[in-house]
Scaffold this motif. Structure first.
Motif, PDB file in Angstrom:
ATOM      1  N   THR A  98       0.786   7.726  -7.341  1.00 47.49           N
ATOM      2  CA  THR A  98      -0.361   8.288  -6.622  1.00 47.49           C
ATOM      3  C   THR A  98      -1.661   7.630  -7.052  1.00 47.49           C
ATOM      4  O   THR A  98      -2.497   7.263  -6.221  1.00 47.49           O
ATOM      5  CB  THR A  98      -0.448   9.805  -6.871  1.00 47.49           C
ATOM      6  OG1 THR A  98       0.724  10.441  -6.336  1.00 47.49           O
ATOM      7  CG2 THR A  98      -1.679  10.401  -6.206  1.00 47.49           C
ATOM      8  N   LYS A 101      -1.812   3.852  -5.964  1.00 48.41           N
ATOM      9  CA  LYS A 101      -1.996   3.749  -4.515  1.00 48.41           C
ATOM     10  C   LYS A 101      -3.438   4.066  -4.124  1.00 48.41           C
ATOM     11  O   LYS A 101      -3.977   3.474  -3.185  1.00 48.41           O
ATOM     12  CB  LYS A 101      -1.028   4.684  -3.791  1.00 48.41           C
ATOM     13  CG  LYS A 101       0.377   4.126  -3.661  1.00 48.41           C
ATOM     14  CD  LYS A 101       1.236   4.997  -2.768  1.00 48.41           C
ATOM     15  CE  LYS A 101       2.580   4.332  -2.493  1.00 48.41           C
ATOM     16  NZ  LYS A 101       3.435   5.146  -1.597  1.00 48.41           N
ATOM     17  N   ARG A 104      -5.483   1.143  -4.289  1.00 52.90           N
ATOM     18  CA  ARG A 104      -5.125   0.131  -3.292  1.00 52.90           C
ATOM     19  C   ARG A 104      -5.226   0.686  -1.880  1.00 52.90           C
ATOM     20  O   ARG A 104      -4.643   0.146  -0.952  1.00 52.90           O
ATOM     21  CB  ARG A 104      -3.698  -0.355  -3.556  1.00 52.90           C
ATOM     22  CG  ARG A 104      -3.524  -1.079  -4.872  1.00 52.90           C
ATOM     23  CD  ARG A 104      -2.052  -1.279  -5.202  1.00 52.90           C
ATOM     24  NE  ARG A 104      -1.329  -1.984  -4.152  1.00 52.90           N
ATOM     25  CZ  ARG A 104      -1.301  -3.312  -4.018  1.00 52.90           C
ATOM     26  NH1 ARG A 104      -1.965  -4.069  -4.867  1.00 52.90           N
ATOM     27  NH2 ARG A 104      -0.621  -3.883  -3.052  1.00 52.90           N
ATOM     28  N   SER A 105      -6.007   1.750  -1.726  1.00 52.01           N
ATOM     29  CA  SER A 105      -6.139   2.388  -0.419  1.00 52.01           C
ATOM     30  C   SER A 105      -6.843   1.466   0.569  1.00 52.01           C
ATOM     31  O   SER A 105      -7.480   0.473   0.187  1.00 52.01           O
ATOM     32  CB  SER A 105      -6.936   3.689  -0.548  1.00 52.01           C
ATOM     33  OG  SER A 105      -8.271   3.401  -0.919  1.00 52.01           O
ATOM     34  N   SER A 173      -1.426  -4.915 -10.217  1.00 53.35           N
ATOM     35  CA  SER A 173      -1.916  -4.286  -8.995  1.00 53.35           C
ATOM     36  C   SER A 173      -3.213  -4.923  -8.534  1.00 53.35           C
ATOM     37  O   SER A 173      -3.409  -5.210  -7.347  1.00 53.35           O
ATOM     38  CB  SER A 173      -2.123  -2.784  -9.235  1.00 53.35           C
ATOM     39  OG  SER A 173      -2.625  -2.155  -8.072  1.00 53.35           O
ATOM     40  N   VAL A 191       3.919  -0.687  -5.078  1.00 54.25           N
ATOM     41  CA  VAL A 191       3.494   0.226  -6.145  1.00 54.25           C
ATOM     42  C   VAL A 191       4.699   0.900  -6.790  1.00 54.25           C
ATOM     43  O   VAL A 191       4.801   0.982  -8.025  1.00 54.25           O
ATOM     44  CB  VAL A 191       2.502   1.274  -5.603  1.00 54.25           C
ATOM     45  CG1 VAL A 191       2.180   2.307  -6.680  1.00 54.25           C
ATOM     46  CG2 VAL A 191       1.228   0.598  -5.117  1.00 54.25           C
TER      47      VAL A 191
END
Length: 207
Positions: A98, A101, A104-105, A173, A191
């Motif tokens: 979570t 991510k 990386r939205s 990431s 991810v």
């Protein structure tokens, strides 16, 4: 709360506004800063005058909200990052997925050029590096707390190096998100695969 109205993380108090805050003006000002950065302007080169002109507001509007350019830039970068999600606390794996991510939205990716333009400045100017840390360290602290909780609950190894694990999770990431360093690694499922790969060494009882 709109990400563009994220409060400054420096602890500096803003001047009391002479009139009620206007969320649209706030958003336009912060977006103007990010646009100037994404165009390659350095933090030193950006002026309040340029931000005001780009946002379509007066300088006084900016100074009613931020005491100086540094506080404005920090708020702009914080807005770019967006809010930090609150981990559910049920699974280390799910919480890590979570959090990564969120970084990386689609919102964050829309400003990836800003991050790329800031990187040389972080290496060149210690004060800008400290400003950037003021934004990212609270986010990293959330991930640290997830890892430490995993050690306490027995999900993760008791001898786990939290800082190294944090670096192992965040480094790939960032590199993959910014530069597509390895084009043979697809975005789909990235991810989850990253977290699972790290947890194979970090878990108390590897699968």
């Amino acid at each position: 709360m709109n990400a563009m109205t994220t409060a400054s993380l420096t602890g500096q108090e803003r001047k009391a506004p002479g009139r009620p805050r206007n969320a649209q003006a706030d958003e336009a000002i912060l977006r103007a800063v990010l646009d100037l950065l994404s165009e390659g302007q350095t933090v030193a080169a950006i002026s309040i005058e340029a931000v005001a002109a780009r946002a379509g507001v007066g300088k006084a509007t900016i100074y009613r909200r931020w005491p100086n350019k540094e506080a404005l830039v920090i708020d702009a970068v914080a807005a770019m990052k967006g809010p930090v999600p609150d981990p559910a606390g049920e699974s280390v794996r799910d919480d890590l997925v979570t959090l990564i991510k969120a970084n990386r939205s689609g919102h964050a990716r829309g400003y990836s050029k800003v991050t790329a333009c800031l990187l040389p400045e972080l290496l060149r100017d210690e004060s800008i590096l400290e400003m950037y840390k003021a934004v990212v360290e609270p986010r990293r602290d959330v991930m640290r707390s997830v890892l430490r909780r995993g050690i306490e609950t027995g999900e993760l190894r008791a001898d786990l190096d939290v800082e190294l694990t944090l670096l192992m999770l965040s480094g790939p990431s960032m590199m993959h998100g910014l530069f597509k360093w390895e084009p043979r690694v697809p975005d789909e499922g990235f991810v989850e695969k990253l977290v699972d790969g790290v947890l194979r060494g970090a878990a108390a009882h590897p699968a």
